[in-house]
Design an enzyme around this catalytic site. Structure first.
Site, PDB file in Angstrom:
ATOM      1  CG  HIS A 169      -2.061  -0.993   1.051  1.00  5.22           C
ATOM      2  ND1 HIS A 169      -3.306  -0.645   0.592  1.00  5.22           N
ATOM      3  CD2 HIS A 169      -2.101  -2.334   1.251  1.00  5.22           C
ATOM      4  CE1 HIS A 169      -4.075  -1.713   0.531  1.00  5.22           C
ATOM      5  NE2 HIS A 169      -3.363  -2.752   0.935  1.00  5.22           N
ATOM      6  CG  ASP A 379       0.101   9.257   0.722  1.00  7.60           C
ATOM      7  OD1 ASP A 379       0.120   8.091   1.165  1.00  7.60           O
ATOM      8  OD2 ASP A 379      -0.672  10.144   1.152  1.00  7.60           O
TER       9      ASP A 379
HETATM   10  P1  ADQ Z   1      -2.958   6.408   4.699  1.00  2.00           P
HETATM   11  O1  ADQ Z   1      -1.536   6.859   4.859  1.00  2.00           O
HETATM   12  O2  ADQ Z   1      -3.720   6.274   5.946  1.00  2.00           O
HETATM   13  O3  ADQ Z   1      -3.051   5.043   3.875  1.00  2.00           O
HETATM   14  P2  ADQ Z   1      -4.920   7.688   2.797  1.00  2.00           P
HETATM   15  O4  ADQ Z   1      -4.820   6.906   1.549  1.00  2.00           O
HETATM   16  O5  ADQ Z   1      -5.106   9.145   2.534  1.00  2.00           O
HETATM   17  O6  ADQ Z   1      -3.642   7.551   3.717  1.00  2.00           O
HETATM   18  O7  ADQ Z   1      -6.144   7.143   3.630  1.00  2.00           O
HETATM   19  C1  ADQ Z   1      -6.610   7.790   4.799  1.00  2.00           C
HETATM   20  C2  ADQ Z   1      -8.039   7.333   5.086  1.00  2.00           C
HETATM   21  O8  ADQ Z   1      -8.421   7.794   6.391  1.00  2.00           O
HETATM   22  C3  ADQ Z   1      -9.046   7.915   4.100  1.00  2.00           C
HETATM   23  O9  ADQ Z   1      -9.919   6.894   3.678  1.00  2.00           O
HETATM   24  C4  ADQ Z   1      -9.799   8.975   4.912  1.00  2.00           C
HETATM   25  O10 ADQ Z   1     -11.158   9.132   4.611  1.00  2.00           O
HETATM   26  C5  ADQ Z   1      -9.691   8.458   6.316  1.00  2.00           C
HETATM   27  N1  ADQ Z   1      -9.706   9.615   7.209  1.00  2.00           N
HETATM   28  C6  ADQ Z   1      -8.957  10.691   7.080  1.00  2.00           C
HETATM   29  N2  ADQ Z   1      -9.260  11.566   8.044  1.00  2.00           N
HETATM   30  C7  ADQ Z   1     -10.207  11.035   8.781  1.00  2.00           C
HETATM   31  C8  ADQ Z   1     -10.899  11.462   9.929  1.00  2.00           C
HETATM   32  N3  ADQ Z   1     -10.657  12.613  10.498  1.00  2.00           N
HETATM   33  N4  ADQ Z   1     -11.809  10.636  10.430  1.00  2.00           N
HETATM   34  C9  ADQ Z   1     -12.046   9.460   9.866  1.00  2.00           C
HETATM   35  N5  ADQ Z   1     -11.414   9.011   8.798  1.00  2.00           N
HETATM   36  C10 ADQ Z   1     -10.503   9.786   8.258  1.00  2.00           C
HETATM   37  C11 ADQ Z   1      -2.120   4.085   3.333  1.00  2.00           C
HETATM   38  C12 ADQ Z   1      -1.082   4.642   2.375  1.00  2.00           C
HETATM   39  C13 ADQ Z   1      -1.769   5.418   1.273  1.00  2.00           C
HETATM   40  C14 ADQ Z   1      -2.757   4.531   0.553  1.00  2.00           C
HETATM   41  C15 ADQ Z   1      -3.670   3.807   1.520  1.00  2.00           C
HETATM   42  C16 ADQ Z   1      -4.486   2.739   0.811  1.00  2.00           C
HETATM   43  O11 ADQ Z   1      -0.167   5.472   3.078  1.00  2.00           O
HETATM   44  O12 ADQ Z   1      -0.827   5.926   0.353  1.00  2.00           O
HETATM   45  O13 ADQ Z   1      -3.563   5.304  -0.314  1.00  2.00           O
HETATM   46  O14 ADQ Z   1      -2.928   3.174   2.549  1.00  2.00           O
HETATM   47  O15 ADQ Z   1      -3.671   1.872   0.086  1.00  2.00           O
END
Ligand code: ADQ
Length: 485
Positions: A169, A379
């Site tokens: 991921h 990311d």
């Molecule tokens: P993350 O580093 O966690 O994921 P991201 O892909 O942006 O980063 O996912 C974050 C998730 O958390 C999103 O679905 C978002 O909706 C949720 N979220 C954010 N803020 C929130 C809040 N305040 N309350 C509840 N939920 C919240 C890792 C990798 C990424 C990759 C994903 C999936 O680092 O690059 O995209 O896995 O593979």
């Protein structure tokens, strides 16, 4: 293999349920994260199992494992117990302390020595044991992410004929950066135990092929568009599967009443603008430079004073790791400084929230944003960018997107920025704030087409189909099961 879909064993560090204990009674609540949503359909249809750590080692320390299994069994979830010490060493120490910064190119965040590698090995062994215990011939096993990179090979040793897929991921860094990892051979050998190794973006697959060549002296079929590598008498397929979001569901939820009432609270008045950032509070997400770019915007354009706000949601994350305590101090120092410099009794330029927000609040922020600022230093994919696009049923709003995130390979109609370039980022924010309506709409429409066409369901189906059709060759001299193929 019969025509029916095989049973899928999903393996991830964390289970997709949150277990809590209320007055001594255990409760499990399914989580709504991207991975859980994307895989739930397959999981339920195939009668599959999800294998992972149930969370909070300390809280559940006293709970007999039979009780936990009885709770999770009906949900198709299998707990892998890990002690608090194992979590400190394997998860916080090696996974988040070493692998996370190195795979995100942030070598300055590495500790001077890689300690507790033995705990990472032991935890991966534990996962492999639990998978092998539950494995039935014909199952397909899908292992997720950087905490479990040794599991494919360990499972191959236990169940030689198993069909094993692995998905990373986070980014796979360039071979030169990967070479800095003291345990690089072990990691690659671990991954090459799989039949299929999947990545979010083509560049990560290329980096992996080069790392295999540089570290193990093994060539993939192509270094430009690698599709497989032959290693130890087996063929390992390499694939690119950019993860999506549940776009239709997000668009529907964004129209609901609770989101509309939250929207009324955050939508900027006519003539004012709102920039929004939503990230886990992580040093990879580029928040300090984002704040500096916002400061630069205010310095260059005094007429924006009082008329633009940045809402930055920083979801608490990995608070036990020292580097995360530091990023918090840095971010909060900058917010205080910028608000102190520019704020007036009627206007604070930055609204900073160090907490999780509700689903309705999050979707309302996506809908209210004049521009969504997604500027990580690195990311793997970044789902926030895609969620923002999915929620913009009004076909408005600008996405400012770092060129160093996986999503940039797909969302080419975003305003793409180099997040290390603070001046350039300030220019990009200004461009986003002044972009004509027709251009905003054209770009948003193109991005919505992509986000809806390749959603999270297409992602999981794409990976599992590729896993089902990968043609693994047997390991020479090792007993193989005849059942899988
Ligand atoms: P993350 O580093 O966690 O994921 P991201 O892909 O942006 O980063 O996912 C974050 C998730 O958390 C999103 O679905 C978002 O909706 C949720 N979220 C954010 N803020 C929130 C809040 N305040 N309350 C509840 N939920 C919240 C890792 C990798 C990424 C990759 C994903 C999936 O680092 O690059 O995209 O896995 O593979």
């Amino acid at each position: 293999m019969s025509g029916a879909a095989p049973r899928v064993l999903i393996v991830s560090n964390r289970l997709p349920v949150t277990v809590t204990s209320v007055d001594g009674v255990l409760h499990a609540t399914p989580s709504t994260g991207g991975l859980a949503t994307g895989l739930r359909g397959h999981h339920e249809r195939s009668g599959g199992l999800w294998i992972g750590w149930p969370g909070f080692a300390d809280l559940l320390g006293g709970v007999p494992s039979a009780e936990l299994e009885a709770l999770l069994g009906p949900l198709g979830a299998v707990p892998v117990p890990l002690s608090a010490e194992e979590i400190t060493r394997y998860y916080e120490g090696v996974s988040n302390g070493v692998l996370w910064p190195l795979f995100h190119y942030l070598l300055d965040q590495l500790p001077l020595r890689v300690e507790h590698w033995d705990s990472y090995v032991a935890a991966n062994e534990r996962f492999a044991d639990v998978i092998a215990e539950h494995y039935r011939p014909g199952d397909h096993v899908w292992v997720h992410d950087y905490q479990l990179m040794l599991v494919p090979r360990m499972l191959r040793e236990r169940v030689p004929g198993a069909r094993i897929g692995f998905f990373l991921h986070i980014p796979f860094p360039s071979a030169e950066v990967f070479a800095a990892l003291p345990v690089r051979e072990q990691v690659l050998h671990g991954l090459l135990g799989a039949d299929l190794v999947g990545f979010h973006a083509p560049s990560y697959a290329r980096h992996f092929a080069r790392a295999v060549q540089r570290t193990l002296g093994v060539d993939a079929d192509s270094l430009e568009r690698p599709t497989c590598v032959a290693h130890a008498g087996r063929e390992v397929a390499i694939g690119v599967f950019p993860m999506g979001v549940d776009a239709a569901d997000l668009a529907e939820r964004a129209e609901r009443f609770d989101v509309k009432s939250a929207l009324a609270q955050v939508r900027p008045p006519e003539g004012e603008a709102l920039l929004v950032g939503v990230d886990r509070l992580d040093y990879t997400k580029g928040i300090p430079r984002r704040l500096l770019a916002f400061q630069q915007l205010l310095e260059r354009h005094p007429r924006l004073h009082g008329r633009v706000r940045l809402v930055q949601v920083a979801v608490p994350s990995r608070g036990g790791v020292r580097a995360y305590q530091k990023i918090r101090r840095d971010v909060e120092g900058l917010v205080g400084r910028i608000n102190g410099t520019f704020g007036t009794p009627r206007w604070a330029p930055i609204h900073y929230m160090h907490r999780s927000v509700t689903d309705a609040e999050l979707l309302a922020l996506y809908r209210a944003a004049t521009a969504m600022i997604v500027t990580p230093l690195r990311d793997g994919m970044n789902l926030v960018a895609k969620e923002f696009v999915a929620c913009r049923t009004d076909e408005d709003g600008v996405l400012v997107l770092s060129e160093f995130v996986g999503a940039a390979a797909e969302l080419t109609d975003a305003v793409i920025v180099n997040p290390y370039d603070v001046d350039g980022s300030a220019d990009a924010y200004y461009r986003a704030l002044t972009m004509p309506r027709a251009e905003r709409r054209g770009r948003m429409r193109a991005m919505r087409r992509r986000v809806f066409a390749y959603d999270v369901h297409a992602w999981s189906a794409g990976f599992l189909d590729a896993l089902a059709t990968a043609r693994p060759r047997p390991v020479r001299g090792v007993r193989t099961s005849s059942v899988v193929d």
